[in-house]
Design a protein around this motif. Sequence first.
Motif, PDB file in Angstrom:
ATOM      1  N   ALA A 152      -1.415  -2.656  15.445  1.00 11.64           N
ATOM      2  CA  ALA A 152      -2.809  -3.124  15.332  1.00 11.64           C
ATOM      3  C   ALA A 152      -3.737  -2.404  16.289  1.00 11.64           C
ATOM      4  O   ALA A 152      -4.937  -2.280  16.029  1.00 11.64           O
ATOM      5  N   THR A 153      -3.221  -1.894  17.405  1.00 11.63           N
ATOM      6  CA  THR A 153      -4.092  -1.270  18.403  1.00 11.63           C
ATOM      7  C   THR A 153      -4.460   0.166  18.044  1.00 11.63           C
ATOM      8  O   THR A 153      -5.326   0.756  18.672  1.00 11.63           O
ATOM      9  N   SER A 154      -3.784   0.727  17.045  1.00 10.34           N
ATOM     10  CA  SER A 154      -4.090   2.121  16.682  1.00 10.34           C
ATOM     11  C   SER A 154      -4.014   2.326  15.173  1.00 10.34           C
ATOM     12  O   SER A 154      -3.617   3.378  14.697  1.00 10.34           O
ATOM     13  N   ILE A 155      -4.402   1.308  14.425  1.00 16.65           N
ATOM     14  CA  ILE A 155      -4.279   1.371  12.975  1.00 16.65           C
ATOM     15  C   ILE A 155      -5.296   2.340  12.391  1.00 16.65           C
ATOM     16  O   ILE A 155      -6.413   2.468  12.879  1.00 16.65           O
ATOM     17  N   SER A 156      -4.884   3.036  11.355  1.00 20.99           N
ATOM     18  CA  SER A 156      -5.758   3.998  10.680  1.00 20.99           C
ATOM     19  C   SER A 156      -5.952   3.565   9.238  1.00 20.99           C
ATOM     20  O   SER A 156      -5.001   3.141   8.569  1.00 20.99           O
ATOM     21  N   ARG A 157      -7.179   3.663   8.768  1.00 25.73           N
ATOM     22  CA  ARG A 157      -7.478   3.364   7.364  1.00 25.73           C
ATOM     23  C   ARG A 157      -6.599   4.181   6.434  1.00 25.73           C
ATOM     24  O   ARG A 157      -6.188   3.724   5.364  1.00 25.73           O
ATOM     25  N   TYR A 158      -6.250   5.389   6.862  1.00 21.98           N
ATOM     26  CA  TYR A 158      -5.512   6.294   5.987  1.00 21.98           C
ATOM     27  C   TYR A 158      -4.031   5.947   5.892  1.00 21.98           C
ATOM     28  O   TYR A 158      -3.322   6.476   5.051  1.00 21.98           O
ATOM     29  N   ALA A 159      -3.548   5.053   6.773  1.00 20.85           N
ATOM     30  CA  ALA A 159      -2.152   4.640   6.718  1.00 20.85           C
ATOM     31  C   ALA A 159      -1.944   3.462   5.771  1.00 20.85           C
ATOM     32  O   ALA A 159      -0.813   3.153   5.411  1.00 20.85           O
ATOM     33  N   LEU A 160      -3.013   2.808   5.369  1.00 21.80           N
ATOM     34  CA  LEU A 160      -2.892   1.606   4.554  1.00 21.80           C
ATOM     35  C   LEU A 160      -2.564   1.955   3.109  1.00 21.80           C
ATOM     36  O   LEU A 160      -3.202   2.808   2.498  1.00 21.80           O
ATOM     37  N   ASN A 161      -1.560   1.280   2.582  1.00 26.52           N
ATOM     38  CA  ASN A 161      -1.130   1.497   1.203  1.00 26.52           C
ATOM     39  C   ASN A 161      -0.935   0.146   0.545  1.00 26.52           C
ATOM     40  O   ASN A 161       0.044  -0.551   0.832  1.00 26.52           O
ATOM     41  N   PRO A 162      -1.836  -0.274  -0.327  1.00 24.62           N
ATOM     42  CA  PRO A 162      -1.740  -1.605  -0.947  1.00 24.62           C
ATOM     43  C   PRO A 162      -0.480  -1.810  -1.766  1.00 24.62           C
ATOM     44  O   PRO A 162      -0.137  -2.958  -2.086  1.00 24.62           O
ATOM     45  N   GLN A 163       0.221  -0.737  -2.125  1.00 22.85           N
ATOM     46  CA  GLN A 163       1.444  -0.885  -2.912  1.00 22.85           C
ATOM     47  C   GLN A 163       2.654  -1.247  -2.048  1.00 22.85           C
ATOM     48  O   GLN A 163       3.730  -1.502  -2.576  1.00 22.85           O
ATOM     49  N   LEU A 164       2.475  -1.270  -0.730  1.00 26.88           N
ATOM     50  CA  LEU A 164       3.561  -1.589   0.179  1.00 26.88           C
ATOM     51  C   LEU A 164       3.285  -2.896   0.912  1.00 26.88           C
ATOM     52  O   LEU A 164       2.138  -3.205   1.227  1.00 26.88           O
ATOM     53  N   HIS A 165       4.359  -3.655   1.200  1.00 19.78           N
ATOM     54  CA  HIS A 165       4.233  -4.749   2.156  1.00 19.78           C
ATOM     55  C   HIS A 165       3.920  -4.128   3.517  1.00 19.78           C
ATOM     56  O   HIS A 165       4.540  -3.136   3.916  1.00 19.78           O
ATOM     57  N   THR A 166       2.983  -4.691   4.227  1.00 15.44           N
ATOM     58  CA  THR A 166       2.587  -4.137   5.523  1.00 15.44           C
ATOM     59  C   THR A 166       2.696  -5.213   6.594  1.00 15.44           C
ATOM     60  O   THR A 166       2.077  -6.269   6.486  1.00 15.44           O
ATOM     61  N   VAL A 167       3.526  -4.945   7.613  1.00 13.43           N
ATOM     62  CA  VAL A 167       3.633  -5.824   8.770  1.00 13.43           C
ATOM     63  C   VAL A 167       2.951  -5.121   9.939  1.00 13.43           C
ATOM     64  O   VAL A 167       3.219  -3.953  10.214  1.00 13.43           O
ATOM     65  N   ILE A 168       2.078  -5.843  10.613  1.00 14.64           N
ATOM     66  CA  ILE A 168       1.287  -5.260  11.692  1.00 14.64           C
ATOM     67  C   ILE A 168       1.597  -6.010  12.985  1.00 14.64           C
ATOM     68  O   ILE A 168       1.402  -7.227  13.076  1.00 14.64           O
ATOM     69  N   GLY A 169       2.104  -5.293  13.971  1.00 16.77           N
ATOM     70  CA  GLY A 169       2.428  -5.873  15.255  1.00 16.77           C
ATOM     71  C   GLY A 169       1.369  -5.574  16.299  1.00 16.77           C
ATOM     72  O   GLY A 169       0.335  -4.953  16.010  1.00 16.77           O
ATOM     73  N   MET A 185     -10.343  -4.366   5.793  1.00 16.07           N
ATOM     74  CA  MET A 185     -11.371  -4.601   4.774  1.00 16.07           C
ATOM     75  C   MET A 185     -11.849  -3.314   4.120  1.00 16.07           C
ATOM     76  O   MET A 185     -12.526  -3.353   3.099  1.00 16.07           O
ATOM     77  N   ASP A 186     -11.467  -2.159   4.699  1.00 13.46           N
ATOM     78  CA  ASP A 186     -11.744  -0.886   4.029  1.00 13.46           C
ATOM     79  C   ASP A 186     -10.852  -0.691   2.815  1.00 13.46           C
ATOM     80  O   ASP A 186     -11.185   0.081   1.907  1.00 13.46           O
ATOM     81  N   ALA A 187      -9.699  -1.381   2.804  1.00 17.99           N
ATOM     82  CA  ALA A 187      -8.722  -1.159   1.736  1.00 17.99           C
ATOM     83  C   ALA A 187      -8.476  -2.385   0.867  1.00 17.99           C
ATOM     84  O   ALA A 187      -7.977  -2.258  -0.246  1.00 17.99           O
ATOM     85  N   TYR A 188      -8.826  -3.571   1.381  1.00 17.54           N
ATOM     86  CA  TYR A 188      -8.537  -4.812   0.662  1.00 17.54           C
ATOM     87  C   TYR A 188      -9.814  -5.631   0.504  1.00 17.54           C
ATOM     88  O   TYR A 188     -10.707  -5.564   1.345  1.00 17.54           O
ATOM     89  N   PRO A 189      -9.881  -6.458  -0.559  1.00 21.42           N
ATOM     90  CA  PRO A 189     -11.055  -7.341  -0.729  1.00 21.42           C
ATOM     91  C   PRO A 189     -11.152  -8.356   0.411  1.00 21.42           C
ATOM     92  O   PRO A 189     -10.151  -8.711   1.037  1.00 21.42           O
ATOM     93  N   GLY A 237      -7.305  -3.960  -8.063  1.00 24.50           N
ATOM     94  CA  GLY A 237      -8.458  -3.716  -7.191  1.00 24.50           C
ATOM     95  C   GLY A 237      -8.159  -2.890  -5.962  1.00 24.50           C
ATOM     96  O   GLY A 237      -8.754  -1.810  -5.770  1.00 24.50           O
ATOM     97  N   PRO A 238      -7.249  -3.323  -5.073  1.00 20.56           N
ATOM     98  CA  PRO A 238      -6.967  -2.536  -3.864  1.00 20.56           C
ATOM     99  C   PRO A 238      -6.420  -1.149  -4.170  1.00 20.56           C
ATOM    100  O   PRO A 238      -6.784  -0.170  -3.507  1.00 20.56           O
ATOM    101  N   TYR A 239      -5.536  -1.039  -5.176  1.00 17.13           N
ATOM    102  CA  TYR A 239      -4.957   0.264  -5.503  1.00 17.13           C
ATOM    103  C   TYR A 239      -6.013   1.197  -6.080  1.00 17.13           C
ATOM    104  O   TYR A 239      -5.948   2.415  -5.917  1.00 17.13           O
ATOM    105  N   ASN A 240      -7.020   0.624  -6.732  1.00 19.45           N
ATOM    106  CA  ASN A 240      -8.088   1.460  -7.296  1.00 19.45           C
ATOM    107  C   ASN A 240      -8.914   2.147  -6.216  1.00 19.45           C
ATOM    108  O   ASN A 240      -9.672   3.074  -6.504  1.00 19.45           O
ATOM    109  N   ARG A 241      -8.796   1.701  -4.970  1.00 19.78           N
ATOM    110  CA  ARG A 241      -9.534   2.318  -3.873  1.00 19.78           C
ATOM    111  C   ARG A 241      -8.746   3.463  -3.239  1.00 19.78           C
ATOM    112  O   ARG A 241      -9.167   4.010  -2.221  1.00 19.78           O
TER     113      ARG A 241
END
Length: 508
Positions: A152-169, A185-189, A237-241
Amino acid sequence: MSSSNPQITVLGLGTGDEDQLTLGVWKKLQLAAKSQAKLFLRTKDHPMVQLLDANSMPYETFDPNYMSNETFERVYESIAEELITAAKSHASEVLYAVPGHPMVAEYTVQLLKQRCPSEGIELQITGGESFLDQAFLRFGFDPIDGFQLLDATSISRYALNPQLHTVIGQVYDTYTASDLKISLMDAYPDEYKVIVGHSLGVAGQEQIIEVPLHELDHVKGYGNLSLVWVPRSEQEGPYNRTFGKLHEIVQTLRSPEGCPWDREQTHESLRKNLIEEAYEVLETIDEDDPDHMCEELGDLLLQVMLHAQMEEEIGTFSVYDVIATLNEKLIRRHPHVFGESKADDADEALVNWNAIKVEEKRKKGIDVTQQSVLDGIPRELPGLMKAMKLQKKAATVGFDWTELDDVLAKVEEELAELREAIALGAEDGAQQRRDELGDVLFSIVNVARFLKVDPEEALAQTNRKFMQRFSYIEEQLRLKGLSFEQTGLSEMEVYWQEAKKVIKLDQR
């Protein structure tokens, strides 16, 4: 471990449930207590420390380091430095116990792995239950479906993939959760459901809270044992972004099962489309209409995707090669941004850019000394724009007027020659009239250059002005029930002059 070298052994304390502590780690802690080996804890803020206290196991913690350093990075560096110093000064091994698993989200361990070999220190790492084990268990998803772990302290918008489960520590506090929310919110509603987990697997402390994304930082209780789970999306929706979805759609359109029209297109058949879409983008800029611009930029991007897809189908390159080439070029041509060069203003930046372009040509085996000054101007540019670029290039070597009055005199000269060509008559002077008219237009572009006015923009504004005023004439005739056939030029001129007073052209 038997060795005369200094030794550090890293132990994983697990997620906080003493029943989940590995037997090997527990035996190591008991042996250390009996032998009075040095035991360090990264932090006392972990449920397993209660077990150490209950069994009277002595330890020191690095909690003071968090107060004496301004950044987490510096905290972890200071811990690694102190551990290395301690290992060198103790005859027995030094134990370092960390929450969870030593190889999951433990930057201090990564620093020890980097530094211990060069310091002559033997490093042993003993695993423990990771917070991921509890995340899979308590959140209830199978990571084989697709999973990523982010910080969470160094998350990048470009690492987010709505097709994957994402756990953020590393969601330490409300401020971190707020920053994380903005990134997500850049990647999800805004209403996308996310799950917060506090102290997973710790009896009496565990909390699992589901909230809409926009309320992520409203949740109470964030701390060292907090996680955020963003379930993979089953929605479009999220994948369309994502860029990947666009690539997939274009591949499908061009496939045998896709659209017959798209399959038939070639580079040649889409030439005009590329130009038209570019001009439609320019129109939205003139309109100052962001929504329309968003749509038209998408249409222009589609043209790029289609051309790249055609090449991918025959194996020459893909759109990802296009992106890689562009990224590399941008980095290479901006050494004042991504390197050590400097550019204090736009002119200096342009000098850097042009010098690098020359060097790139040399590396490709192009003899720049044999090239024309006018090389590099696209053949298909619109006439006014091409004339402007030709004149600018010629001016760089001194082929230019020095005074605006000389340029205006040239316009008069070209107009006189056009009049002479017109006097020759329709049959004798057709080619000459065209040539002389071209000379007049070219000289007008020269005036624009001296006035620092873009001739394309100036003409575009005049076109808009003409359309608005002519539309005013049409509206006045409609109001009076008249047609153009029933109206003379003199009456239309009256309305034209009215339009000049009534309509204020947007000067964008």
